[in-house]
Motif scaffolding. Structure first.
Motif, PDB file in Angstrom:
ATOM      1  N   SER A  48     -18.538  19.100  -0.406  1.00 40.94           N
ATOM      2  CA  SER A  48     -18.549  17.970   0.525  1.00 40.94           C
ATOM      3  C   SER A  48     -17.320  17.939   1.413  1.00 40.94           C
ATOM      4  O   SER A  48     -17.249  17.147   2.356  1.00 40.94           O
ATOM      5  CB  SER A  48     -18.643  16.653  -0.254  1.00 40.94           C
ATOM      6  N   GLY A  49     -16.327  18.760   1.136  1.00 41.66           N
ATOM      7  CA  GLY A  49     -15.105  18.778   1.925  1.00 41.66           C
ATOM      8  C   GLY A  49     -14.509  20.171   1.970  1.00 41.66           C
ATOM      9  O   GLY A  49     -15.141  21.140   1.545  1.00 41.66           O
ATOM     10  N   PRO A  50     -13.297  20.312   2.503  1.00 42.33           N
ATOM     11  CA  PRO A  50     -12.658  21.634   2.556  1.00 42.33           C
ATOM     12  C   PRO A  50     -12.602  22.288   1.178  1.00 42.33           C
ATOM     13  O   PRO A  50     -12.410  21.620   0.164  1.00 42.33           O
ATOM     14  CB  PRO A  50     -11.250  21.307   3.071  1.00 42.33           C
ATOM     15  N   HIS A  51     -12.798  23.602   1.149  1.00 38.81           N
ATOM     16  CA  HIS A  51     -12.797  24.311  -0.125  1.00 38.81           C
ATOM     17  C   HIS A  51     -12.221  25.706   0.083  1.00 38.81           C
ATOM     18  O   HIS A  51     -12.163  26.224   1.198  1.00 38.81           O
ATOM     19  CB  HIS A  51     -14.203  24.373  -0.729  1.00 38.81           C
ATOM     20  N   TRP A  52     -11.819  26.335  -1.010  1.00 44.62           N
ATOM     21  CA  TRP A  52     -11.256  27.674  -0.947  1.00 44.62           C
ATOM     22  C   TRP A  52     -12.373  28.701  -0.873  1.00 44.62           C
ATOM     23  O   TRP A  52     -13.334  28.648  -1.639  1.00 44.62           O
ATOM     24  CB  TRP A  52     -10.371  27.948  -2.159  1.00 44.62           C
ATOM     25  N   VAL A  53     -12.228  29.625   0.074  1.00 46.97           N
ATOM     26  CA  VAL A  53     -13.208  30.690   0.273  1.00 46.97           C
ATOM     27  C   VAL A  53     -12.459  32.012   0.344  1.00 46.97           C
ATOM     28  O   VAL A  53     -11.457  32.134   1.054  1.00 46.97           O
ATOM     29  CB  VAL A  53     -14.010  30.477   1.580  1.00 46.97           C
ATOM     30  N   ARG A  90      -7.144  43.133   6.703  1.00 44.06           N
ATOM     31  CA  ARG A  90      -7.829  42.354   7.726  1.00 44.06           C
ATOM     32  C   ARG A  90      -8.670  41.271   7.076  1.00 44.06           C
ATOM     33  O   ARG A  90      -9.582  41.569   6.299  1.00 44.06           O
ATOM     34  CB  ARG A  90      -8.717  43.258   8.575  1.00 44.06           C
ATOM     35  N   VAL A  91      -8.373  40.016   7.382  1.00 44.19           N
ATOM     36  CA  VAL A  91      -9.165  38.926   6.840  1.00 44.19           C
ATOM     37  C   VAL A  91     -10.435  38.781   7.665  1.00 44.19           C
ATOM     38  O   VAL A  91     -10.562  39.347   8.751  1.00 44.19           O
ATOM     39  CB  VAL A  91      -8.376  37.592   6.833  1.00 44.19           C
ATOM     40  N   THR A  92     -11.389  38.024   7.144  1.00 44.29           N
ATOM     41  CA  THR A  92     -12.609  37.764   7.901  1.00 44.29           C
ATOM     42  C   THR A  92     -12.544  36.330   8.463  1.00 44.29           C
ATOM     43  O   THR A  92     -12.026  36.134   9.545  1.00 44.29           O
ATOM     44  CB  THR A  92     -13.850  38.020   7.029  1.00 44.29           C
ATOM     45  N   THR A  93     -13.000  35.338   7.716  1.00 39.81           N
ATOM     46  CA  THR A  93     -12.868  33.977   8.230  1.00 39.81           C
ATOM     47  C   THR A  93     -11.406  33.548   8.186  1.00 39.81           C
ATOM     48  O   THR A  93     -10.630  34.017   7.354  1.00 39.81           O
ATOM     49  CB  THR A  93     -13.747  32.996   7.424  1.00 39.81           C
ATOM     50  N   GLY A  94     -11.004  32.678   9.117  1.00 36.22           N
ATOM     51  CA  GLY A  94      -9.609  32.280   9.224  1.00 36.22           C
ATOM     52  C   GLY A  94      -9.328  30.908   8.627  1.00 36.22           C
ATOM     53  O   GLY A  94     -10.214  30.248   8.084  1.00 36.22           O
ATOM     54  N   GLY A  95      -8.071  30.499   8.723  1.00 39.05           N
ATOM     55  CA  GLY A  95      -7.658  29.201   8.202  1.00 39.05           C
ATOM     56  C   GLY A  95      -6.189  28.954   8.454  1.00 39.05           C
ATOM     57  O   GLY A  95      -5.486  29.786   9.057  1.00 39.05           O
ATOM     58  N   HIS A  96      -5.716  27.811   7.988  1.00 43.90           N
ATOM     59  CA  HIS A  96      -4.316  27.427   8.180  1.00 43.90           C
ATOM     60  C   HIS A  96      -3.546  27.366   6.866  1.00 43.90           C
ATOM     61  O   HIS A  96      -2.328  27.200   6.878  1.00 43.90           O
ATOM     62  CB  HIS A  96      -4.235  26.070   8.878  1.00 43.90           C
ATOM     63  N   ARG A  97      -4.264  27.480   5.755  1.00 43.60           N
ATOM     64  CA  ARG A  97      -3.621  27.537   4.446  1.00 43.60           C
ATOM     65  C   ARG A  97      -4.268  28.661   3.652  1.00 43.60           C
ATOM     66  O   ARG A  97      -5.502  28.787   3.638  1.00 43.60           O
ATOM     67  CB  ARG A  97      -3.747  26.207   3.696  1.00 43.60           C
ATOM     68  N   LEU A 124      -8.272  28.003   2.887  1.00 39.68           N
ATOM     69  CA  LEU A 124      -8.849  26.668   2.741  1.00 39.68           C
ATOM     70  C   LEU A 124      -9.702  26.427   3.978  1.00 39.68           C
ATOM     71  O   LEU A 124      -9.187  26.337   5.104  1.00 39.68           O
ATOM     72  CB  LEU A 124      -7.747  25.626   2.618  1.00 39.68           C
ATOM     73  N   ALA A 125     -11.008  26.353   3.786  1.00 39.64           N
ATOM     74  CA  ALA A 125     -11.952  26.365   4.898  1.00 39.64           C
ATOM     75  C   ALA A 125     -12.795  25.097   4.912  1.00 39.64           C
ATOM     76  O   ALA A 125     -12.909  24.390   3.905  1.00 39.64           O
ATOM     77  CB  ALA A 125     -12.858  27.595   4.770  1.00 39.64           C
ATOM     78  N   PRO A 126     -13.415  24.782   6.053  1.00 39.43           N
ATOM     79  CA  PRO A 126     -14.309  23.620   6.127  1.00 39.43           C
ATOM     80  C   PRO A 126     -15.467  23.740   5.148  1.00 39.43           C
ATOM     81  O   PRO A 126     -15.812  24.832   4.686  1.00 39.43           O
ATOM     82  CB  PRO A 126     -14.802  23.649   7.578  1.00 39.43           C
ATOM     83  N   ALA A 127     -16.101  22.615   4.862  1.00 41.47           N
ATOM     84  CA  ALA A 127     -17.171  22.574   3.865  1.00 41.47           C
ATOM     85  C   ALA A 127     -18.304  23.534   4.187  1.00 41.47           C
ATOM     86  O   ALA A 127     -18.931  24.097   3.276  1.00 41.47           O
ATOM     87  CB  ALA A 127     -17.707  21.144   3.754  1.00 41.47           C
ATOM     88  N   ALA A 128     -18.580  23.751   5.461  1.00 43.32           N
ATOM     89  CA  ALA A 128     -19.722  24.581   5.848  1.00 43.32           C
ATOM     90  C   ALA A 128     -19.447  26.079   5.725  1.00 43.32           C
ATOM     91  O   ALA A 128     -20.360  26.889   5.864  1.00 43.32           O
ATOM     92  CB  ALA A 128     -20.129  24.264   7.288  1.00 43.32           C
ATOM     93  N   THR A 129     -18.212  26.474   5.450  1.00 39.61           N
ATOM     94  CA  THR A 129     -17.866  27.896   5.400  1.00 39.61           C
ATOM     95  C   THR A 129     -18.410  28.533   4.134  1.00 39.61           C
ATOM     96  O   THR A 129     -18.229  28.017   3.032  1.00 39.61           O
ATOM     97  CB  THR A 129     -16.344  28.082   5.460  1.00 39.61           C
ATOM     98  N   GLU A 130     -19.072  29.681   4.296  1.00 39.58           N
ATOM     99  CA  GLU A 130     -19.656  30.407   3.171  1.00 39.58           C
ATOM    100  C   GLU A 130     -19.292  31.874   3.267  1.00 39.58           C
ATOM    101  O   GLU A 130     -18.819  32.347   4.306  1.00 39.58           O
ATOM    102  CB  GLU A 130     -21.181  30.231   3.170  1.00 39.58           C
ATOM    103  N   ALA A 131     -19.524  32.609   2.190  1.00 38.97           N
ATOM    104  CA  ALA A 131     -19.143  34.021   2.142  1.00 38.97           C
ATOM    105  C   ALA A 131     -20.319  34.898   1.759  1.00 38.97           C
ATOM    106  O   ALA A 131     -21.199  34.491   0.996  1.00 38.97           O
ATOM    107  CB  ALA A 131     -17.995  34.232   1.157  1.00 38.97           C
ATOM    108  N   LEU A 132     -20.298  36.113   2.295  1.00 40.69           N
ATOM    109  CA  LEU A 132     -21.229  37.172   1.939  1.00 40.69           C
ATOM    110  C   LEU A 132     -20.462  38.211   1.134  1.00 40.69           C
ATOM    111  O   LEU A 132     -19.431  38.709   1.591  1.00 40.69           O
ATOM    112  CB  LEU A 132     -21.808  37.817   3.206  1.00 40.69           C
ATOM    113  N   ALA A 133     -20.947  38.549  -0.062  1.00 38.24           N
ATOM    114  CA  ALA A 133     -20.352  39.611  -0.861  1.00 38.24           C
ATOM    115  C   ALA A 133     -21.245  40.845  -0.781  1.00 38.24           C
ATOM    116  O   ALA A 133     -22.471  40.738  -0.675  1.00 38.24           O
ATOM    117  CB  ALA A 133     -20.193  39.176  -2.314  1.00 38.24           C
ATOM    118  N   ILE A 134     -20.616  42.017  -0.839  1.00 34.09           N
ATOM    119  CA  ILE A 134     -21.350  43.274  -0.765  1.00 34.09           C
ATOM    120  C   ILE A 134     -20.957  44.139  -1.949  1.00 34.09           C
ATOM    121  O   ILE A 134     -19.772  44.420  -2.156  1.00 34.09           O
ATOM    122  CB  ILE A 134     -21.054  44.030   0.544  1.00 34.09           C
ATOM    123  N   LEU A 135     -21.940  44.545  -2.745  1.00 32.69           N
ATOM    124  CA  LEU A 135     -21.723  45.486  -3.838  1.00 32.69           C
ATOM    125  C   LEU A 135     -22.048  46.878  -3.323  1.00 32.69           C
ATOM    126  O   LEU A 135     -23.161  47.130  -2.843  1.00 32.69           O
ATOM    127  CB  LEU A 135     -22.620  45.159  -5.030  1.00 32.69           C
TER     128      LEU A 135
END
Length: 442
Positions: free
Chosen positions: A48-53, A90-97, A226-237
């Motif tokens: 519902s709020g910012p979360h670690w991604v 190289r990071v993918t999605t960005g942030g401030h923390r 620390l990303a907005p609530a809508a931020t999601e990740a794709l993992a690749i095996l």
């Protein structure tokens, strides 16, 4: 009082038949729904709020002797003593923390980290030893400048403030005064990125003249934002085809890198993180370079922060290392299919959608056999992957890079010379074959 009105027998029979039909129909419909595999919604655990991604990751491995740091940074009984290690990624999605994770997954002694800093690399480039002036931040661990990573464990840094745009490069510098008193070092050898080693504590230095370059990552396993609530990740095996063998050192042109660039160019998918959990030589069923997929699934995918999707692109090393006999190849394909089913079940339990990628051709490579037993296995495995209902979606990498005139082989212009691994152009073909529509939010 009037006697009760009699219901005609025909009406009564019709009513009973209708009720019975409704019950049967309802039961059949329930059975049909239950019998069809349903994929979880990607937002099943939407915060519902910012979360670690997780925004960057490197699959931890036990460092082979040939990949240990060169002398004098590796001694007879210790490694990285009185050494500064500077690495870029190289990071993918960005942030401030951000937060860092250091791994001692394969260490047999505690790993003492004396000091750690982060900074922005000079010119925003990967693989450089210099950093931008004024960008250095010191990392802490539970408020302390130093920490010790227990055997087999990892440590997470305290959050630190740093403006990190999506797709940008980050420099992480660590100093180990004592080093690790063992040669059991955790690393990711296939970094395709240059790191630097130098004696003494140089964590605050703007550049490291005279440092020794090595094309490996050591100790660092994850970066989170620390990303907005809508931020999601794709993992690749994946294996070496996803780890990027044949790609450009410091070029970040593996297929997951190029696919991330596609995602970032579209507003609807620009906030998605891409986590490359691959290693050269990795297998689904048996340990190779690193633990097998079934053993590492929890560590490398299910426990990662913010993962909503998973691409499974492995199997070629299982087929290629099994004996080229009908019995051995029948066993390996049966076992691979069973393993894919297990991956789907375990990921679905965490609300993660799973996409299966077909195995690419290897005709003419060291995995090829004259009887074509391994090619038959590849075709059988790919037929199963393509069958609707097994994965939540199919990504047809085989079709993207095979030679139309000789489907057992890669297109001649797309491989790096061994008929198994791709070059940057070939990896671009894989990146273009992944539909971005599979990653719509909601």
């Amino acid at each position: 009082m009037k006697p009760p009105r009699r219901v005609p027998l025909a009406t009564l029979i019709s009513t009973c038949v209708l009720a019975l039909a409704l019950v049967v129909t309802s039961s059949a419909l329930t059975a049909l729904v239950r019998s069809r595999p349903t994929a979880p919604q990607a937002t099943a655990h939407q915060p519902s709020g910012p979360h670690w991604v997780n925004t960057w990751t490197a699959m931890p491995q036990l460092t082979e002797p040939a990949n240990l740091p060169p002398a004098p940074f590796t001694g007879e009984k210790s490694v990285l003593a009185d050494t500064t290690l500077r690495q870029t990624l190289r990071v993918t999605t960005g942030g401030h923390r951000i937060r860092l994770r250091f791994s001692n997954a394969y260490g047999d002694t505690p790993l003492p980290l004396t000091a750690v800093t982060v900074a922005l690399p000079q010119g925003g480039k990967a693989g450089v030893s210099a950093i931008e002036p004024g960008s250095t931040r010191r990392a802490t661990f539970s408020g302390h400048a130093s920490t010790t990573v227990p055997v087999g464990a990892q440590v997470v840094s305290d959050p630190l403030a740093l403006d990190l745009p999506a797709g940008s490069a980050l420099t992480v510098t660590a100093y180990l005064a004592q080093g690790q008193p063992s040669l059991a070092l955790t690393s990711h050898p296939g970094s395709r990125t240059t790191s630097y080693l130098i004696g003494g504590d140089h964590t605050q230095d703007q550049d490291l003249p005279g440092a020794t370059p090595v094309n490996h990552w050591y100790l660092l396993s994850d970066v989170e934002v620390l990303a907005p609530a809508a931020t999601e990740a794709l993992a690749i095996l994946g294996d070496s085809l996803t780890d990027g063998r044949g790609s450009t050192t410091n070029g970040n042109d593996r297929w997951p890198d190029q696919f991330f660039d596609r995602l970032r160019s579209r507003a609807a998918t620009s906030g998605i993180a891409v986590l490359n959990q691959a290693a050269g030589g990795n297998r689904v069923l048996n340990d190779g370079l690193g633990p097998n997929v079934l053993a590492r699934l929890d560590r490398d995918v299910l426990s990662r922060s913010g993962v909503s999707w998973l691409i499974v692109f492995e199997g070629v090393n299982d087929i290629g290392t099994a004996d080229a006999t009908p019995d051995a190849q029948r066993r390996v394909t049966d076992d691979l299919i069973a393993a894919y089913r297990q991956i789907v079940v375990r990921a679905h339990a965490q609300g993660i959608r799973v996409y299966g990628a077909t195995v690419t051709p290897f005709g003419g490579s060291f995995y090829d056999d004259t009887a074509g037993e391994r090619e038959a296995s590849r075709q059988r495995v790919n037929a199963w992957i393509r069958t609707p209902g097994h994965f939540d979606a199919v990504i047809d990498f085989d079709r993207a890079v095979r030679d139309p005139d000789n489907p057992r082989r890669l297109q001649p212009t797309l491989h790096d010379g061994d008929w198994l691994h791709l070059n940057p152009t070939g990896y671009g073909k894989l990146a273009a074959a992944v539909p971005t529509g599979l990653f719509r939010k909601g």
